[in-house]
Design an enzyme around this catalytic site. Structure first.
Site, short mmCIF file in Angstrom:
data_model
loop_
_atom_site.label_atom_id
_atom_site.label_comp_id
_atom_site.label_asym_id
_atom_site.label_seq_id
_atom_site.Cartn_x
_atom_site.Cartn_y
_atom_site.Cartn_z
N HIS A 1 51.55 43.01 42.41
CA HIS A 1 52.94 42.62 42.13
C HIS A 1 53.91 43.72 42.57
CE1 HIS A 1 52.30 38.81 40.21
NE2 HIS A 1 51.47 39.32 39.32
N THR B 1 48.57 43.90 38.78
CA THR B 1 49.87 44.55 38.60
C THR B 1 50.26 45.33 39.84
OG1 THR B 1 49.57 44.71 36.20
CG2 THR B 1 51.16 46.21 37.20
#
Length: 323
Positions: free
Chosen positions: A42, A39
């Site tokens: 990202h 995450t």
């Protein structure tokens, strides 16, 4: 204080930011370690829809309470549950905050833990009982994802398990399923580095799941190839658990679901119970996260560590936020 922030684009920097001041109902936590995960990659590639430049990243957080507040004494070791639910939508009122319609996350929607301190709502803290190995407890948040996935699967003793996807979550699922009494556990992963890591933990690995069958199958890859394959590798009467998050809708063989009486289960992050159980598993020594913690860096080294994670180097990188 110094903090690891996403500056926009693919720029990640360590910069000076004001030390947080706890608001009503909050506690100031001195961060010991913050884990980095997919995450965060990202976010730092500009791919997360909610993150904004200047965001302090890091949602896998462990530390100690800096100042006594909200009934929690200074010096208490705590794991942070980074999920922040609205508390008012139908799913929250049904005691399912992990599927909140407006679910937010520390490290995306609020300042994260890759810094010396973070202010956290008191109800987001899980005090650690007994002796606390803070470095190991930094793995409690990702382990919670595995705990929930296995719980949602309804795994029974002796059932064979197939995990597709050998990232940290996939390997944690395989290891935890084995601890929970699974029969044969196989992990399918094309990357030789990831297979080698899983094999070192005693997990049987294969390059491709094609042709295999198991009663319980976990999709920890969220890849279109796996979406095409998962109903083939789930044994009749078995359960397929979708753990990875797909970026877009995928074709799915519903005829196979009907003909083979398959159960298809979704699982989203974890509940409070799951992260509390993960914390207890680690603090009690019933789950050893040490093999997963392949590198620890100081805060100033974290931008380079993110570059290496993008290249696929390492499994779990921890940022040491305080001395």
């Amino acid at each position: 204080m110094r903090a690891l922030t996403w500056a926009g684009g693919t720029d990640v920097i360590v910069t000076d930011v004001p030390e947080p001041v706890p608001g009503t109902g909050q506690v100031l936590v001195e961060v010991a370690y913050a884990g980095l995960c997919g995450t965060d990659l990202h976010i730092c590639s500009g791919e997360h829809p909610r993150a904004r430049p200047g965001q302090i990243i890091g949602h896998e957080i462990v530390g100690t309470v800096a100042q006594s507040a909200e009934g929690i004494a200074a010096g208490t070791a705590v794991v942070v549950d980074p999920l922040v639910a609205c508390g008012a939508c139908p799913t929250c009122l049904a005691d399912r905050p992990q599927t909140c319609e407006r679910l937010r996350l520390i490290g995306i929607d609020f300042p994260g833990g890759a810094a010396s301190h973070v202010a956290v709502d008191a109800d987001r803290l899980i005090p650690v009982r007994g002796q606390a190995n803070l470095r190991n407890l930094a793995f409690a948040e990702p382990l919670a994802v595995a705990v929930r996935a296995v719980r949602r699967s309804g795994l029974q003793d002796g059932q064979n398990v197939l995990v597709v996807g050998g990232g940290p979550i996939g390997v944690a699922i395989a290891a935890y399923a084995r601890n929970r009494g699974a029969g044969r556990v196989v992990l399918a992963e094309p990357s030789p580095v990831r297979r080698e890591f899983a094999a070192a933990l005693g997990i049987t690995t294969v390059v491709d799941a094609t042709g295999l069958r198991a009663e319980v199958v976990f999709d920890a890859a969220a890849h279109s190839v796996v979406a095409d394959l998962i109903t083939d590798v789930t044994a009749p009467g078995g359960t397929a658990v979708i753990v990875g998050v797909y970026g877009s809708p995928q074709p799915f063989n519903l005829q196979a679901v009907t003909f083979n009486e398959l159960s298809v289960v979704g699982t989203r992050v974890y509940s409070r119970r799951d992260i509390a159980e993960a914390t207890e598993l680690i603090s009690s020594g019933r789950f050893d996260p040490e093999p997963f913690l392949t590198r620890t860096v100081e805060l100033e080294e974290a931008p380079e560590a993110i570059v290496e994670l993008r290249r696929g180097v390492g499994v779990k990188v921890l940022v040491r936020s305080s001395q």
